[in-house]
Design a protein around this motif. Structure first.
Motif, PDB file in Angstrom:
ATOM      1  N   ILE A   1      78.219  34.270  55.082  1.00  0.00           N
ATOM      2  CA  ILE A   1      77.160  34.631  56.032  1.00  0.00           C
ATOM      3  C   ILE A   1      76.710  33.417  56.829  1.00  0.00           C
ATOM      4  CG2 ILE A   1      74.755  35.389  56.193  1.00  0.00           C
ATOM      5  CD1 ILE A   1      75.364  37.308  53.889  1.00  0.00           C
ATOM      6  N   LEU A   2      76.491  32.287  56.159  1.00  0.00           N
ATOM      7  CA  LEU A   2      76.064  31.081  56.867  1.00  0.00           C
ATOM      8  C   LEU A   2      77.151  30.576  57.818  1.00  0.00           C
ATOM      9  CD1 LEU A   2      74.159  29.164  54.067  1.00  0.00           C
ATOM     10  CD2 LEU A   2      73.201  30.341  56.043  1.00  0.00           C
ATOM     11  N   GLY A   3      78.408  30.675  57.412  1.00  0.00           N
ATOM     12  CA  GLY A   3      79.503  30.271  58.296  1.00  0.00           C
ATOM     13  C   GLY A   3      79.588  31.150  59.520  1.00  0.00           C
ATOM     14  N   SER A   4      79.410  32.450  59.331  1.00  0.00           N
ATOM     15  CA  SER A   4      79.460  33.344  60.497  1.00  0.00           C
ATOM     16  C   SER A   4      78.278  33.096  61.423  1.00  0.00           C
ATOM     17  CB  SER A   4      79.510  34.800  60.049  1.00  0.00           C
ATOM     18  OG  SER A   4      78.354  35.131  59.328  1.00  0.00           O
ATOM     19  N   LEU A   5      77.097  32.798  60.878  1.00  0.00           N
ATOM     20  CA  LEU A   5      75.947  32.461  61.723  1.00  0.00           C
ATOM     21  C   LEU A   5      76.171  31.156  62.477  1.00  0.00           C
ATOM     22  CD1 LEU A   5      72.939  33.456  59.453  1.00  0.00           C
ATOM     23  CD2 LEU A   5      73.719  34.580  61.536  1.00  0.00           C
ATOM     24  N   LEU A   6      76.813  30.198  61.837  1.00  0.00           N
ATOM     25  CA  LEU A   6      77.117  28.934  62.503  1.00  0.00           C
ATOM     26  C   LEU A   6      78.102  29.144  63.653  1.00  0.00           C
ATOM     27  CD1 LEU A   6      76.731  25.831  62.421  1.00  0.00           C
ATOM     28  CD2 LEU A   6      78.735  25.750  60.943  1.00  0.00           C
ATOM     29  N   ILE A   7      79.099  29.971  63.432  1.00  0.00           N
ATOM     30  CA  ILE A   7      80.059  30.274  64.499  1.00  0.00           C
ATOM     31  C   ILE A   7      79.358  31.018  65.632  1.00  0.00           C
ATOM     32  CG2 ILE A   7      82.087  31.677  65.041  1.00  0.00           C
ATOM     33  CD1 ILE A   7      83.140  30.946  62.243  1.00  0.00           C
ATOM     34  N   PHE A   8      78.493  31.977  65.293  1.00  0.00           N
ATOM     35  CA  PHE A   8      77.754  32.712  66.315  1.00  0.00           C
ATOM     36  C   PHE A   8      76.870  31.768  67.135  1.00  0.00           C
ATOM     37  CE2 PHE A   8      73.914  35.059  67.573  1.00  0.00           C
ATOM     38  CZ  PHE A   8      74.491  35.982  68.432  1.00  0.00           C
ATOM     39  N   ARG A   9      76.198  30.844  66.453  1.00  0.00           N
ATOM     40  CA  ARG A   9      75.346  29.889  67.171  1.00  0.00           C
ATOM     41  C   ARG A   9      76.169  29.013  68.103  1.00  0.00           C
ATOM     42  NH1 ARG A   9      72.196  25.235  64.016  1.00  0.00           N
ATOM     43  NH2 ARG A   9      74.311  24.448  64.034  1.00  0.00           N
ATOM     44  N   SER A  10      77.329  28.585  67.667  1.00  0.00           N
ATOM     45  CA  SER A  10      78.185  27.757  68.515  1.00  0.00           C
ATOM     46  C   SER A  10      78.674  28.526  69.733  1.00  0.00           C
ATOM     47  CB  SER A  10      79.388  27.250  67.723  1.00  0.00           C
ATOM     48  OG  SER A  10      78.979  26.492  66.626  1.00  0.00           O
ATOM     49  N   VAL A  11      79.028  29.787  69.534  1.00  0.00           N
ATOM     50  CA  VAL A  11      79.486  30.608  70.659  1.00  0.00           C
ATOM     51  C   VAL A  11      78.351  30.839  71.643  1.00  0.00           C
ATOM     52  CG1 VAL A  11      80.288  32.936  71.262  1.00  0.00           C
ATOM     53  CG2 VAL A  11      81.367  31.690  69.411  1.00  0.00           C
ATOM     54  N   MET A  12      77.152  31.086  71.145  1.00  0.00           N
ATOM     55  CA  MET A  12      76.013  31.304  72.040  1.00  0.00           C
ATOM     56  C   MET A  12      75.650  30.031  72.796  1.00  0.00           C
ATOM     57  SD  MET A  12      75.403  34.418  72.042  1.00  0.00           S
ATOM     58  CE  MET A  12      73.895  34.469  72.970  1.00  0.00           C
ATOM     59  N   ARG A  13      75.746  28.873  72.163  1.00  0.00           N
ATOM     60  CA  ARG A  13      75.507  27.607  72.876  1.00  0.00           C
ATOM     61  C   ARG A  13      76.519  27.419  73.991  1.00  0.00           C
ATOM     62  NH1 ARG A  13      74.253  22.948  68.379  1.00  0.00           N
ATOM     63  NH2 ARG A  13      72.164  23.649  67.839  1.00  0.00           N
ATOM     64  N   LEU A  14      77.766  27.721  73.699  1.00  0.00           N
ATOM     65  CA  LEU A  14      78.802  27.613  74.720  1.00  0.00           C
ATOM     66  C   LEU A  14      78.536  28.585  75.859  1.00  0.00           C
ATOM     67  CD1 LEU A  14      81.542  26.357  75.520  1.00  0.00           C
ATOM     68  CD2 LEU A  14      82.619  28.234  74.286  1.00  0.00           C
ATOM     69  N   TYR A  15      78.133  29.804  75.524  1.00  0.00           N
ATOM     70  CA  TYR A  15      77.834  30.801  76.545  1.00  0.00           C
ATOM     71  C   TYR A  15      76.683  30.340  77.436  1.00  0.00           C
ATOM     72  CZ  TYR A  15      75.792  34.999  78.568  1.00  0.00           C
ATOM     73  OH  TYR A  15      75.247  35.901  79.432  1.00  0.00           O
ATOM     74  N   TYR A  16      75.595  29.862  76.827  1.00  0.00           N
ATOM     75  CA  TYR A  16      74.447  29.431  77.632  1.00  0.00           C
ATOM     76  C   TYR A  16      74.759  28.196  78.460  1.00  0.00           C
ATOM     77  CZ  TYR A  16      71.470  32.836  75.350  1.00  0.00           C
ATOM     78  OH  TYR A  16      70.918  34.005  74.890  1.00  0.00           O
ATOM     79  N   SER A  17      75.578  27.289  77.947  1.00  0.00           N
ATOM     80  CA  SER A  17      75.935  26.110  78.750  1.00  0.00           C
ATOM     81  C   SER A  17      76.819  26.505  79.920  1.00  0.00           C
ATOM     82  CB  SER A  17      76.623  25.062  77.883  1.00  0.00           C
ATOM     83  OG  SER A  17      77.847  25.549  77.401  1.00  0.00           O
ATOM     84  N   LEU A  18      77.737  27.450  79.708  1.00  0.00           N
ATOM     85  CA  LEU A  18      78.550  27.934  80.825  1.00  0.00           C
ATOM     86  C   LEU A  18      77.696  28.680  81.839  1.00  0.00           C
ATOM     87  CD1 LEU A  18      81.769  29.169  79.000  1.00  0.00           C
ATOM     88  CD2 LEU A  18      81.568  27.226  80.544  1.00  0.00           C
ATOM     89  N   LYS A  19      76.720  29.436  81.348  1.00  0.00           N
ATOM     90  CA  LYS A  19      75.826  30.178  82.233  1.00  0.00           C
ATOM     91  C   LYS A  19      75.002  29.226  83.093  1.00  0.00           C
ATOM     92  CE  LYS A  19      72.323  33.774  82.006  1.00  0.00           C
ATOM     93  NZ  LYS A  19      71.502  34.594  81.117  1.00  0.00           N
ATOM     94  N   GLU A  20      74.488  28.158  82.493  1.00  0.00           N
ATOM     95  CA  GLU A  20      73.736  27.157  83.268  1.00  0.00           C
ATOM     96  C   GLU A  20      74.622  26.433  84.256  1.00  0.00           C
ATOM     97  OE1 GLU A  20      70.490  26.214  83.407  1.00  0.00           O
ATOM     98  OE2 GLU A  20      70.088  28.040  82.264  1.00  0.00           O
ATOM     99  N   GLY A  21      75.851  26.146  83.856  1.00  0.00           N
ATOM    100  CA  GLY A  21      76.779  25.470  84.768  1.00  0.00           C
ATOM    101  C   GLY A  21      77.134  26.323  85.975  1.00  0.00           C
ATOM    102  N   VAL A  22      77.310  27.611  85.753  1.00  0.00           N
ATOM    103  CA  VAL A  22      77.633  28.499  86.877  1.00  0.00           C
ATOM    104  C   VAL A  22      76.410  28.695  87.767  1.00  0.00           C
ATOM    105  CG1 VAL A  22      78.257  30.886  87.425  1.00  0.00           C
ATOM    106  CG2 VAL A  22      79.498  29.664  85.653  1.00  0.00           C
ATOM    107  N   LYS A  23      75.229  28.702  87.184  1.00  0.00           N
ATOM    108  CA  LYS A  23      74.008  28.908  87.963  1.00  0.00           C
ATOM    109  C   LYS A  23      73.796  27.775  88.958  1.00  0.00           C
ATOM    110  CE  LYS A  23      69.747  28.553  86.246  1.00  0.00           C
ATOM    111  NZ  LYS A  23      68.557  28.898  85.429  1.00  0.00           N
ATOM    112  N   TRP A  24      74.084  26.549  88.564  1.00  0.00           N
ATOM    113  CA  TRP A  24      73.857  25.401  89.445  1.00  0.00           C
ATOM    114  C   TRP A  24      75.064  25.037  90.289  1.00  0.00           C
ATOM    115  CZ3 TRP A  24      69.163  24.286  90.470  1.00  0.00           C
ATOM    116  CH2 TRP A  24      68.173  24.527  89.533  1.00  0.00           C
ATOM    117  N   TRP A  25      76.159  25.728  90.122  1.00  0.00           N
ATOM    118  CA  TRP A  25      77.382  25.394  90.856  1.00  0.00           C
ATOM    119  C   TRP A  25      77.316  25.894  92.234  1.00  0.00           C
ATOM    120  CZ3 TRP A  25      82.782  27.694  89.705  1.00  0.00           C
ATOM    121  CH2 TRP A  25      83.754  27.014  90.444  1.00  0.00           C
TER     122      TRP A  25
END
Length: 93
Positions: free
Chosen positions: A69-93
């Motif tokens: 469970i903790l490993g899956s939450l860690l993977i989910f958190r990493s994916v969401m961080r990547l998603y939000y960083s890509l979202k911010e990058g596209v917003k300012w591009w």
């Protein structure tokens, strides 16, 4: 040798190395798929804990479940961080 055959052989010389490389990659991926299709028998590795009393078996299974469970939450958190960083990058591009 006419012009059509010359052009055809020239195009084959250009595209033959990438096509053979891709064909080799497809063959390797199919071989990996055949190996992983067999599955993994986790029971063989966890059979050591079968000799323990029931209470300790529950402790081990709870620990393994919490790790999953903790490993899956860690993977989910990493994916969401990547998603939000890509979202911010596209917003300012």
């Amino acid at each position: 040798m006419n012009i059509k055959e010359a052009i055809h052989s020239f195009i084959d010389k250009i595209f033959n190395p990438p096509i053979t490389f891709l064909d080799m990659g497809i063959e390797k991926l199919r071989a990996v798929g055949q190996i992983t299709a067999q599955g993994l028998n986790v029971g063989k590795y966890l059979a050591v804990f079968g000799d323990m009393p029931t209470a300790w078996q529950l402790v081990v299974s709870s620990a393994l479940a919490s790790v999953v469970i903790l490993g899956s939450l860690l993977i989910f958190r990493s994916v969401m961080r990547l998603y939000y960083s890509l979202k911010e990058g596209v917003k300012w591009w």
